[in-house]
Design a protein around this motif. Structure first.
Motif: not given
Length: 129
Positions: A51-68
């Motif tokens: 959750p912390e990393l996802a929030a950071e990625l979204v704040a940085d403008g990332v629109a697509h996240i793939t989790v492995v």
């Protein structure tokens, strides 16, 4: 910056040294995809959490996240904890596409690579006949 991110999701441990192979995997993967942000997230005991990393990625403008999930098998963490976490992330970040792929240890190519390593280890250390 890329609108895509790849998150290597691992369990976490108390010993910081435990994360070293995961960091090497992250570095190797990042080198192969220089235009995609490749990050590590942990279920517990280490940071950042997913959750912390996802929030950071979204704040940085990332629109697509793939989790492995970098797990050998699909135990409770992959089958139960991760889907609940991702469901909450999709609620918290509805503008972001979040995909989860199979656990690394469930993938045929990964299993073949591990098998190759196991076979080579016996060849390297077998006593002569």
């Amino acid at each position: 910056m890329s609108k895509h991110a790849l998150v290597l999701f691992a369990h976490g441990a108390r010993a910081a040294s435990w994360a070293a192979p995961f960091e090497r995997l992250r570095e190797l993967t990042q080198a192969r995809m220089p235009d995609v942000r490749v990050s590590l997230a942990f279920l517990e005991l280490m940071t950042p959490s997913l959750p912390e990393l996802a929030a950071e990625l979204v704040a940085d403008g990332v629109a697509h996240i793939t989790v492995v999930p970098v797990f050998l098998g699909q135990g409770g963490h992959v089958l139960r904890d991760l889907p609940l976490m991702v469901e909450q992330l999709r609620i918290d970040h509805p503008q972001t596409s979040i995909a989860v792929v199979e656990a690394a240890g469930e993938n045929a190519a990964v299993l073949n690579a591990l098998s190759d390593y196991c076979v080579a280890s016996l060849s390297a250390h077998a006593a002569p006949d």
